[in-house]
Design a protein around this motif. Structure first.
Motif, PDB file in Angstrom:
ATOM      1  N   GLY A 164      -4.766   1.857  -0.266  1.00  0.00           N
ATOM      2  CA  GLY A 164      -5.729   1.116   0.541  1.00  0.00           C
ATOM      3  C   GLY A 164      -6.526   2.052   1.443  1.00  0.00           C
ATOM      4  O   GLY A 164      -6.033   3.110   1.857  1.00  0.00           O
ATOM      5  N   ASP A 165      -7.749   1.608   1.772  1.00  0.00           N
ATOM      6  CA  ASP A 165      -8.514   2.418   2.730  1.00  0.00           C
ATOM      7  C   ASP A 165      -7.930   2.266   4.135  1.00  0.00           C
ATOM      8  O   ASP A 165      -8.361   2.951   5.071  1.00  0.00           O
ATOM      9  CB  ASP A 165     -10.011   2.102   2.675  1.00  0.00           C
ATOM     10  CG  ASP A 165     -10.330   0.662   3.024  1.00  0.00           C
ATOM     11  OD1 ASP A 165      -9.405  -0.155   3.179  1.00  0.00           O
ATOM     12  OD2 ASP A 165     -11.548   0.344   3.143  1.00  0.00           O
TER      13      ASP A 165
ATOM     14  N   VAL B 209       0.570  -3.718   4.210  1.00  0.00           N
ATOM     15  CA  VAL B 209       0.415  -2.288   4.493  1.00  0.00           C
ATOM     16  C   VAL B 209       1.817  -1.746   4.775  1.00  0.00           C
ATOM     17  O   VAL B 209       2.523  -2.249   5.656  1.00  0.00           O
ATOM     18  CB  VAL B 209      -0.526  -2.076   5.696  1.00  0.00           C
ATOM     19  CG1 VAL B 209      -0.513  -0.622   6.155  1.00  0.00           C
ATOM     20  CG2 VAL B 209      -1.939  -2.517   5.333  1.00  0.00           C
TER      21      VAL B 209
ATOM     22  N   ILE C 236      -2.640 -11.627   1.973  1.00  0.00           N
ATOM     23  CA  ILE C 236      -2.215 -10.825   3.131  1.00  0.00           C
ATOM     24  C   ILE C 236      -2.712 -11.627   4.332  1.00  0.00           C
ATOM     25  O   ILE C 236      -3.919 -11.730   4.573  1.00  0.00           O
ATOM     26  CB  ILE C 236      -2.727  -9.357   3.078  1.00  0.00           C
ATOM     27  CG1 ILE C 236      -2.350  -8.628   4.386  1.00  0.00           C
ATOM     28  CG2 ILE C 236      -4.212  -9.238   2.764  1.00  0.00           C
ATOM     29  CD1 ILE C 236      -2.426  -7.102   4.303  1.00  0.00           C
TER      30      ILE C 236
ATOM     31  N   VAL D  90      -7.755 -10.262  -3.666  1.00  0.00           N
ATOM     32  CA  VAL D  90      -7.007 -10.275  -2.397  1.00  0.00           C
ATOM     33  C   VAL D  90      -7.646 -11.304  -1.470  1.00  0.00           C
ATOM     34  O   VAL D  90      -8.872 -11.348  -1.329  1.00  0.00           O
ATOM     35  CB  VAL D  90      -7.031  -8.861  -1.750  1.00  0.00           C
ATOM     36  CG1 VAL D  90      -6.503  -8.914  -0.317  1.00  0.00           C
ATOM     37  CG2 VAL D  90      -6.230  -7.880  -2.591  1.00  0.00           C
TER      38      VAL D  90
ATOM     39  N   THR E 239       0.862  -1.181   0.000  1.00  0.00           N
ATOM     40  CA  THR E 239       0.000   0.000   0.000  1.00  0.00           C
ATOM     41  C   THR E 239       0.903   1.238   0.000  1.00  0.00           C
ATOM     42  O   THR E 239       2.054   1.189   0.459  1.00  0.00           O
ATOM     43  CB  THR E 239      -0.898   0.064   1.244  1.00  0.00           C
ATOM     44  OG1 THR E 239      -0.069   0.262   2.404  1.00  0.00           O
ATOM     45  CG2 THR E 239      -1.737  -1.183   1.399  1.00  0.00           C
TER      46      THR E 239
ATOM     47  N   ASP F 181      -8.656   1.614  -3.490  1.00  0.00           N
ATOM     48  CA  ASP F 181      -9.791   1.020  -2.778  1.00  0.00           C
ATOM     49  C   ASP F 181     -11.035   1.887  -2.907  1.00  0.00           C
ATOM     50  O   ASP F 181     -10.961   3.125  -2.802  1.00  0.00           O
ATOM     51  CB  ASP F 181      -9.463   0.928  -1.273  1.00  0.00           C
ATOM     52  CG  ASP F 181      -9.021  -0.464  -0.859  1.00  0.00           C
ATOM     53  OD1 ASP F 181      -9.232  -1.424  -1.623  1.00  0.00           O
ATOM     54  OD2 ASP F 181      -8.447  -0.582   0.241  1.00  0.00           O
TER      55      ASP F 181
HETATM   56  O1  KIV Z   1      -6.629  -1.169   2.673  1.00  0.00           O
HETATM   57  C1  KIV Z   1      -5.737  -2.001   2.641  1.00  0.00           C
HETATM   58  O2  KIV Z   1      -4.610  -1.721   3.039  1.00  0.00           O
HETATM   59  C2  KIV Z   1      -6.037  -3.321   2.107  1.00  0.00           C
HETATM   60  C3  KIV Z   1      -5.099  -4.461   2.354  1.00  0.00           C
HETATM   61  C4  KIV Z   1      -5.573  -5.694   1.731  1.00  0.00           C
HETATM   62  C5  KIV Z   1      -3.710  -4.278   1.943  1.00  0.00           C
HETATM   63  O3  KIV Z   1      -7.034  -3.487   1.507  1.00  0.00           O
END
Ligand code: KIV
Length: 280
Positions: free
Chosen positions: A48-49, A219, A207, A184, A28, A88
């Motif tokens: 990523g959110d 992350v 992940i 994912v 991310t 995201d």
């Molecule tokens: O928001 C995020 O960091 C994700 C993870 C899967 C990496 O969606």
């Protein structure tokens, strides 16, 4: 609006084609400097959110807005010229139905230059994914632990243990059949992740899943040791930058209080103030 209008070197088709060939690398990112550091090393970079928890101090990802995603998406886009940018869709921006999802996905891509969106959910999101893909929006799925659903999942637990595995597998299959270019798998048992990887024709990005997935994502603040509020088991710390940063801040504070900073090499001119040029 300040979208990065460059065509990304790596596309959704390239990511799809990596299945079974070589592991896909992703992290991310939320800022330009981080994205610049990743560009040569990652196949795709995910805005990523998780930004809400990692950079904004929110207790979960539920409070993340479209505006936050766009701001960070634009920053990351400025740092990439090679790696694909995936963004995201925040909670509440796609779940009502395909039209709402299209409107917000198109806005995210238009205003950031992202080449694809990621959204959470399995079987229940298949029709939305199909609608987006048919209209030119590459979609990455996300099954297993879907953090936007913590209130119905009852927390950040491993998903798909025992009989729950079928639901996660069905979700990954549905996402793939709907046309997603990758999915994912978050926080699922290793055997299930391997089973899904063998069962779907698209890359699985793990992940907290398995080294047997087609790729991995982490992350970035977790793996650099910058986010230390908690450390999930699946995070490997490749750096301890939070400790280094705090030590540097403490040293700076001590030097300011002791009048050791700024030193001679950090200050300008030694003329009397009246002779100093305003440009100095
Ligand atoms: O928001 C995020 O960091 C994700 C993870 C899967 C990496 O969606």
């Amino acid at each position: 609006m300040s979208a990065n209008t460059q065509t990304p070197a790596i596309t959704a088709g390239d990511i799809l084609a990596l299945k079974g060939k070589q592991p896909i690398v992703s992290l991310t990112a939320y800022t330009t400097p981080m994205a610049q550091m990743m560009d040569a090393h990652c196949d795709f970079v995910l805005v990523g959110d998780s930004v809400g928890m990692v950079l904004h101090g929110l207790p979960s990802t539920l409070g993340v807005t479209m505006e936050m995603m766009i701001l960070h998406g634009q920053a990351v886009a400025r740092g990439l010229s090679r790696a694909m940018l995936v963004i995201d869709m925040p909670f509440g921006s796609y779940e009502e139905g395909p039209e709402q999802a299209f409107r917000n996905a198109a806005r995210l891509m238009r205003e950031t230059g992202a080449a694809a969106v990621k959204l959470e959910g399995g079987v229940e999101m298949a029709s939305t994914i199909r609608f987006l893909v048919a209209r030119g929006i590459p979609v990455m799925g996300h099954v297993g632990l879907t953090p936007q659903s913590i209130n119905t999942l009852g927390g950040y637990k491993v998903q798909g243990r025992a009989e729950g595995g079928a639901q996660v597998l069905d979700g990954a299959r549905a996402v793939a059949e709907a046309g997603a270019f990758a999915v994912v798998l978050e926080k699922v048992p290793q055997v299930l992740a391997d089973e899904i990887t063998a069962a779907v024709p698209i890359p699985t990005i793990g992940i907290g899943a398995s080294a047997g997935c087609d790729g991995q994502v982490l992350v970035v603040d977790d793996m650099l040791g910058l986010f230390t509020a908690f450390k999930p088991k699946f995070v490997k710390r490749y750096g301890d930058l939070g400790v280094q940063a705090e030590a540097a801040i403490a040293e700076y504070a001590a030097e300011v209080r002791a009048r050791l900073f700024p030193a001679a090499e950090h200050v300008f001119a030694d003329q009397a103030p009246s002779k100093t040029s305003p440009k100095d």
